[in-house]
Design a protein around this motif. Structure first.
Motif, PDB file in Angstrom:
ATOM      1  N   PHE A   1       3.878 -17.287 -45.633  1.00 11.01           N
ATOM      2  CA  PHE A   1       4.985 -18.104 -44.944  1.00 11.01           C
ATOM      3  C   PHE A   1       5.550 -18.905 -46.230  1.00 11.01           C
ATOM      4  O   PHE A   1       6.702 -19.285 -46.215  1.00 11.01           O
ATOM      5  CB  PHE A   1       4.330 -19.113 -44.138  1.00 11.01           C
ATOM      6  CG  PHE A   1       4.333 -18.571 -42.775  1.00 11.01           C
ATOM      7  CD1 PHE A   1       5.543 -18.553 -41.921  1.00 11.01           C
ATOM      8  CD2 PHE A   1       3.356 -18.003 -42.082  1.00 11.01           C
ATOM      9  CE1 PHE A   1       5.749 -18.072 -40.457  1.00 11.01           C
ATOM     10  CE2 PHE A   1       3.311 -17.387 -40.612  1.00 11.01           C
ATOM     11  CZ  PHE A   1       4.570 -17.466 -39.998  1.00 11.01           C
TER      12      PHE A   1
ATOM     13  N   ASP B   1       9.477 -19.324 -46.955  1.00  6.46           N
ATOM     14  CA  ASP B   1       9.919 -20.977 -46.763  1.00  6.46           C
ATOM     15  C   ASP B   1      10.676 -21.448 -48.103  1.00  6.46           C
ATOM     16  O   ASP B   1      11.599 -21.886 -47.809  1.00  6.46           O
ATOM     17  CB  ASP B   1       8.936 -21.866 -46.579  1.00  6.46           C
ATOM     18  CG  ASP B   1       8.415 -21.507 -45.115  1.00  6.46           C
ATOM     19  OD1 ASP B   1       8.931 -21.169 -44.419  1.00  6.46           O
ATOM     20  OD2 ASP B   1       7.198 -22.428 -44.900  1.00  6.46           O
TER      21      ASP B   1
ATOM     22  N   HIS C   1       9.147 -19.083 -37.814  1.00  5.29           N
ATOM     23  CA  HIS C   1      10.039 -19.888 -38.666  1.00  5.29           C
ATOM     24  C   HIS C   1      10.651 -21.016 -37.830  1.00  5.29           C
ATOM     25  O   HIS C   1      10.695 -22.322 -38.324  1.00  5.29           O
ATOM     26  CB  HIS C   1      10.721 -19.251 -39.690  1.00  5.29           C
ATOM     27  CG  HIS C   1       9.812 -18.556 -40.623  1.00  5.29           C
ATOM     28  ND1 HIS C   1       9.391 -19.281 -41.990  1.00  5.29           N
ATOM     29  CD2 HIS C   1       9.533 -17.380 -41.091  1.00  5.29           C
ATOM     30  CE1 HIS C   1       8.908 -18.394 -42.749  1.00  5.29           C
ATOM     31  NE2 HIS C   1       8.912 -17.340 -42.296  1.00  5.29           N
TER      32      HIS C   1
ATOM     33  N   LYS D   1      11.564 -24.769 -39.755  1.00  4.95           N
ATOM     34  CA  LYS D   1      11.881 -24.247 -41.310  1.00  4.95           C
ATOM     35  C   LYS D   1      13.250 -23.708 -41.223  1.00  4.95           C
ATOM     36  O   LYS D   1      13.618 -23.228 -42.258  1.00  4.95           O
ATOM     37  CB  LYS D   1      10.817 -23.267 -41.747  1.00  4.95           C
ATOM     38  CG  LYS D   1       9.390 -24.110 -41.763  1.00  4.95           C
ATOM     39  CD  LYS D   1       9.321 -25.379 -43.044  1.00  4.95           C
ATOM     40  CE  LYS D   1       8.126 -25.656 -43.106  1.00  4.95           C
ATOM     41  NZ  LYS D   1       8.145 -26.966 -44.180  1.00  4.95           N
TER      42      LYS D   1
END
Length: 499
Positions: A113, A117, A137, A142
């Motif tokens: 992740f 990100d 996400h 995010k």
């Protein structure tokens, strides 16, 4: 004949297409690209291997040429059903957008992740994702989808099969109403038609072939297979597969072998390797890095036979696949179209051979009904009686138990006792596997049987005693010593009472 230069694409895109070696668009590309360039929604229906990926990738690059992405707000979104297909779309984007400054991010499972990100935070023009990871996400805060200008749904019918339709509807509702939607599929199920009616606005429908048709470049055939014994079906079927591969000879440069179950994928690959065939397995339970490495090996020729589940059936662009072997008849008829679509791509010739056992005949009938052709029957090159039931160790649990029982009989002198012991052990093992409530239910039944048995014995004794007065008299009388009790017994009781 239409060429890419006639489609009014950006010169940078045309340069990348030329460098990739393409000059003439496929029918789906020639129909979808002009409509997409005008900003219209597109509903594309075409069989696999017809170039649907470029049908949305090229107009996206052209339309996103102007503008700038903001942090956490991608400008376009491409949804794919599997990680492999998403990675392939990302590779196509890199090929066609190499002369532009557009950025992309790939959101799939099996990847950190944190790395994903970091890409989203910098801002991306194209976001390529699987539905599950995209929503992960979003729920973590995010990602924002309010800046999506173009949304693409690729292999929509596969989304339906995998249960992604509720996620797709949710993602549609998170994007702006003014977005442009490009919707592509090889088949058109009623549920997919409902979604297109709900979320697409007056789309341009581009259908270059009847839904669920197979390419004319693919030679199809089926072997009707019946095992000599049920416990030998697996080994005999794998023997037949090897015979079919050998029969194709040099024409079979490489092949994808499809199985319905992941366990069969592993067993088939292991069996082929054991007999000297260069084979590897790929399915959803393997690590993403291993799956990508295996696919890359198959593309560059390091792996000749790819044993796969349906994770490799949809959208993977491996142009030079000469053969597809369906080790199992797919339980969903639409999957047959996608499986054999891995061969005969980009105008090449291909062959698709299927093995059909008696229990799969209902699925096979559904396949023929869907594709509306009679698939030619092929001769079985191997008599089933010739198969060796001990071909592979550990593949058949029933056969393994039988071998263990035989070894036990050889070691013991009392063979009948050993056989009985094995039967007892099997019964005990079966009882241990049963849930606890089933044990209780069986105990209750056993008690009832015991009660009924006692009642029957009691009734039988009663009936026998009615006609036997001597037995009745003996049962009703008490026999003792009377007055003839020995003196020493009397003395012993007297002493105890005195004490």
């Amino acid at each position: 004949m239409t060429t890419f230069s006639e489609l009014n694409l950006d010169p940078k895109v045309l340069k990348a297409i030329s460098e990739a070696g393409y000059e003439t668009p496929t029918p789906i590309q020639a129909g979808a690209i002009p409509a997409a360039l005008t900003g219209q929604d597109v509903l594309g229906i075409a069989q696999t291997g017809t170039g649907k990926t470029a049908s949305f990738t090229l107009p996206m690059i052209h339309l996103l040429g102007r503008g700038r992405a903001r942090a956490r707000m991608p400008r376009s979104l491409v949804l794919c059903p599997t990680r492999e297909l998403a990675a392939q779309v990302a590779e196509n984007f890199d090929i066609y957008a190499k002369h532009t400054k557009l950025t992309k991010a790939l959101l799939i499972g099996g990847v950190s992740f944190k790395d994903q990100d970091a890409l989203i935070d910098r801002g991306v023009d194209v976001l390529i994702a699987t539905p599950g990871r995209l929503l992960d996400h979003f729920e973590r805060g995010k990602l924002l989808l309010t800046g999506v200008q173009i949304m693409v749904v690729d292999e929509a019918d596969r989304m339906l099969d995998m249960g992604f339709i509720p996620d797709i509807e949710r993602i549609f509702n998170l994007t702006p109403f003014t977005r442009q939607t490009l919707f592509f599929s090889a088949t058109m199920a009623p549920e997919i038609e409902r979604i297109t009616n709900t979320f697409l606005s007056n789309p341009a429908k581009v259908e270059v072939a009847r839904a669920a048709t197979t390419s004319e470049n693919i030679t199809q055939g089926v072997v009707m297979f019946k095992a000599s014994r049920r416990d030998r079906e697996g080994s005999e079927k794998r023997k037949l597969l090897r015979a079919l591969i050998d029969k194709e000879g040099d024409a079979c440069t490489n092949a994808i072998i499809f199985c319905n179950r992941k366990a069969d994928v592993d067993i088939t690959a292991k069996s082929l390797r054991k007999y000297g065939y260069n084979a590897e397995a790929i399915h959803g339970d393997l690590e993403q890095s291993h799956r990508m490495k295996t696919l890359e090996g198959f593309r560059n020729g390091d792996v000749r036979f790819l044993c796969a589940s349906d994770v490799a059936a949809r959208g993977l662009d491996i142009p030079a696949v000469s053969h597809v072997f369906n080790f199992d008849v797919p339980s969903h008829a639409e999957d047959y179209v996608h499986r054999i679509g891995r061969t005969g791509r980009a105008g090449r010739k291909g062959a698709a051979i299927m093995i059909c056992s008696p229990r799969d005949e209902k699925y096979f009938d559904a396949v023929e009904k869907l594709v509306q052709i009679e698939i030619p029957r092929l001769e079985n090159p191997v008599p089933t009686e010739a198969a060796d039931p001990r071909e592979e160790e550990g593949d058949d649990k029933r056969r393994s138990r039988s071998r263990r029982g035989k070894r036990g009989e050889d070691k013991r002198s009392d063979a009948p006792h050993a056989a009985n012991t094995n039967e007892v052990q099997e019964v005990e093992a079966k009882e241990e596997r049963q849930p606890r409530h089933e044990h209780k239910r069986e105990d209750r039944h056993e008690h009832k049987r015991d009660d009924r048995r006692e009642e029957r014995n009691h009734d039988r004794n009663e009936r026998g005693n009615r006609g036997n007065p001597r037995r009745n008299a003996r049962e009703d009388s008490f026999i003792g010593m009377g007055d003839d009790v020995p003196e020493f017994i009397r003395l012993s009781f007297a002493e105890r009472q005195a004490s």
